[in-house]
Enzyme design. Sequence first.
Site, short mmCIF file in Angstrom:
data_model
loop_
_atom_site.label_atom_id
_atom_site.label_comp_id
_atom_site.label_asym_id
_atom_site.label_seq_id
_atom_site.Cartn_x
_atom_site.Cartn_y
_atom_site.Cartn_z
N GLY A 21 2.71 2.10 10.57
CA GLY A 21 3.66 3.20 10.37
C GLY A 21 4.39 3.62 11.63
O GLY A 21 5.03 4.67 11.66
N SER B 172 3.67 -2.38 10.26
CA SER B 172 5.14 -2.39 10.40
C SER B 172 5.77 -3.73 10.04
O SER B 172 6.71 -4.18 10.72
CB SER B 172 5.54 -1.94 11.81
OG SER B 172 5.11 -0.61 12.05
N GLU C 120 -5.20 -5.05 10.71
CA GLU C 120 -4.16 -4.05 10.89
C GLU C 120 -4.39 -3.29 12.20
O GLU C 120 -5.19 -2.34 12.24
CB GLU C 120 -4.18 -3.04 9.73
CG GLU C 120 -3.93 -3.65 8.39
CD GLU C 120 -3.33 -2.62 7.44
OE1 GLU C 120 -2.22 -2.86 6.97
OE2 GLU C 120 -3.97 -1.59 7.20
N GLU D 286 -6.67 4.64 7.94
CA GLU D 286 -6.47 6.06 7.62
C GLU D 286 -7.69 6.64 6.90
O GLU D 286 -7.99 7.82 7.03
CB GLU D 286 -5.17 6.23 6.78
CG GLU D 286 -3.94 6.02 7.66
CD GLU D 286 -2.72 5.48 6.96
OE1 GLU D 286 -2.66 5.52 5.72
OE2 GLU D 286 -1.82 4.99 7.67
N ASN E 64 0.86 -1.18 0.00
CA ASN E 64 0.00 0.00 0.00
C ASN E 64 0.91 1.24 0.00
O ASN E 64 1.52 1.55 1.01
CB ASN E 64 -0.88 -0.03 1.26
CG ASN E 64 -1.64 1.26 1.47
OD1 ASN E 64 -1.77 2.07 0.56
ND2 ASN E 64 -2.14 1.46 2.68
N HIS F 162 -9.32 1.09 5.05
CA HIS F 162 -8.03 1.27 5.74
C HIS F 162 -8.25 2.22 6.92
O HIS F 162 -9.06 3.15 6.82
CB HIS F 162 -7.00 1.83 4.76
CG HIS F 162 -5.61 1.82 5.31
ND1 HIS F 162 -5.17 2.74 6.22
CD2 HIS F 162 -4.56 0.97 5.10
CE1 HIS F 162 -3.91 2.47 6.55
NE2 HIS F 162 -3.52 1.40 5.89
N LYS G 251 0.08 4.29 -0.21
CA LYS G 251 -0.55 5.48 0.40
C LYS G 251 -0.34 6.70 -0.52
O LYS G 251 -0.31 6.56 -1.72
CB LYS G 251 0.00 5.72 1.80
CG LYS G 251 0.01 4.46 2.66
CD LYS G 251 0.21 4.77 4.10
CE LYS G 251 0.39 3.48 4.86
NZ LYS G 251 0.24 3.62 6.27
C1 PEP Z 1 -0.52 0.02 5.88
O1 PEP Z 1 -0.42 1.07 5.29
O2 PEP Z 1 -1.51 -0.66 5.68
C2 PEP Z 1 0.55 -0.40 6.78
C3 PEP Z 1 0.45 -1.54 7.41
O3 PEP Z 1 1.63 0.46 6.92
P1 PEP Z 1 3.07 0.10 7.56
O4 PEP Z 1 3.52 -1.20 6.94
O5 PEP Z 1 3.95 1.25 7.16
O6 PEP Z 1 2.89 -0.03 9.03
#
Ligand code: PEP
Length: 257
Positions: free
Chosen positions: A179, A218, A173, A105, A16, A103, A18
Site C-alpha cells: 500500500g 504495490s 509481501e 495487517e 485482496n 497478512h 481488505k
Molecule cells: C496486500 O494487501 O496484500 C497488498 C499487497 O496491497 P497493495 O497491493 O495495495 O500493496
Amino acid sequence: MSQDSNKKRTPLAAGNWKMNGLKESIAEIAALDGLIENNLPASCEILICPPFTLIMSFQHILRDTKITVGAQDCHWQEGGAHTGDISAIMLADAGCEYVIVGHSERRSDHHEDNGTVMKKAEAVINAGMKAIICVGESEKEREAGATLRIIENQLKNSTSKAMSSENTVIAYEPVWAIGTGKTASVKDVEEVHNFIRMLLNERFGEDGEGFRILYGGSVKPANAESLMSASNVDGALVGGASLKADDFNGIIDAYRK
Ligand code: PEP
C-alpha cells in the site's frame, strides 16, 4: 533474469480487497468478469477476496465464471463462543476456495503470531479450501539485513507438515511495499522467492517444487510483467489495484501471451 522451472505451476492472481467494498461493488466485479471473458484467456487462476459481507453476493455473480472467491481471514476453531469471528467451515459453506492467513495487517493490527497463523491455515485446509500464508519483513528488518532470517522464521513456524502444494500457497509481501507504492526490485524479489523455494524443498521434499509463491506489495499493471516473470514468482497478491476492474485486468495481462 534467472529462470526456474516454475512455469509448470499454475500461477495465481489474487485480489485482496481488505476493508473495502459495498453492495455497489458488485458492478465492479461484474465489470472484471466482462474483461476476463472478452480478453485473451489468461494462463493463471484468478481470485478475489472481498470482505466477509460481500462473499455470498460475489459468489452468486461469479458462479460459472473464471473468477473464484476467497476470504481474507478466519478463526481456527469450527464454531462456538467467538463473537465477531468467522470460521473456515463457514467460509467453505459460503463458496470460498481460498483463505488468506497471516497478512501483515492481521499480524500487526491483531497481534497474530506464527502459531496462530498456522492454526488458521490448518483450519482452512481441514475445511477443504486452500490457505494463502503471508510472510514478509518490515522496513527496519530489511535495513538491518535480517530479511532472510525473518522469512525463514515466519515460514517454518506458520507452516506444518500437514500442508502440501495442493492446499497451501505462500505469499511473500514485504511489509514496507504494501500500500505504499514502493515495490521491491526484481532482484530482491528473486532473492527472497528463491530462498523460500529452497526452504520449501527442505521441508516438503519433492513437493516443495509444487508450491506457488506469490509476490505482493504495490503490484500494478506497469510493474506486473517484470515481477511475474521473475524466478520462482508464481503470481501476485494484489491489494489496492485489485479494487478496479481495469487495473486488476491489466495485472492479469502479464499472463496473456
Ligand atoms: C496486500 O494487501 O496484500 C497488498 C499487497 O496491497 P497493495 O497491493 O495495495 O500493496
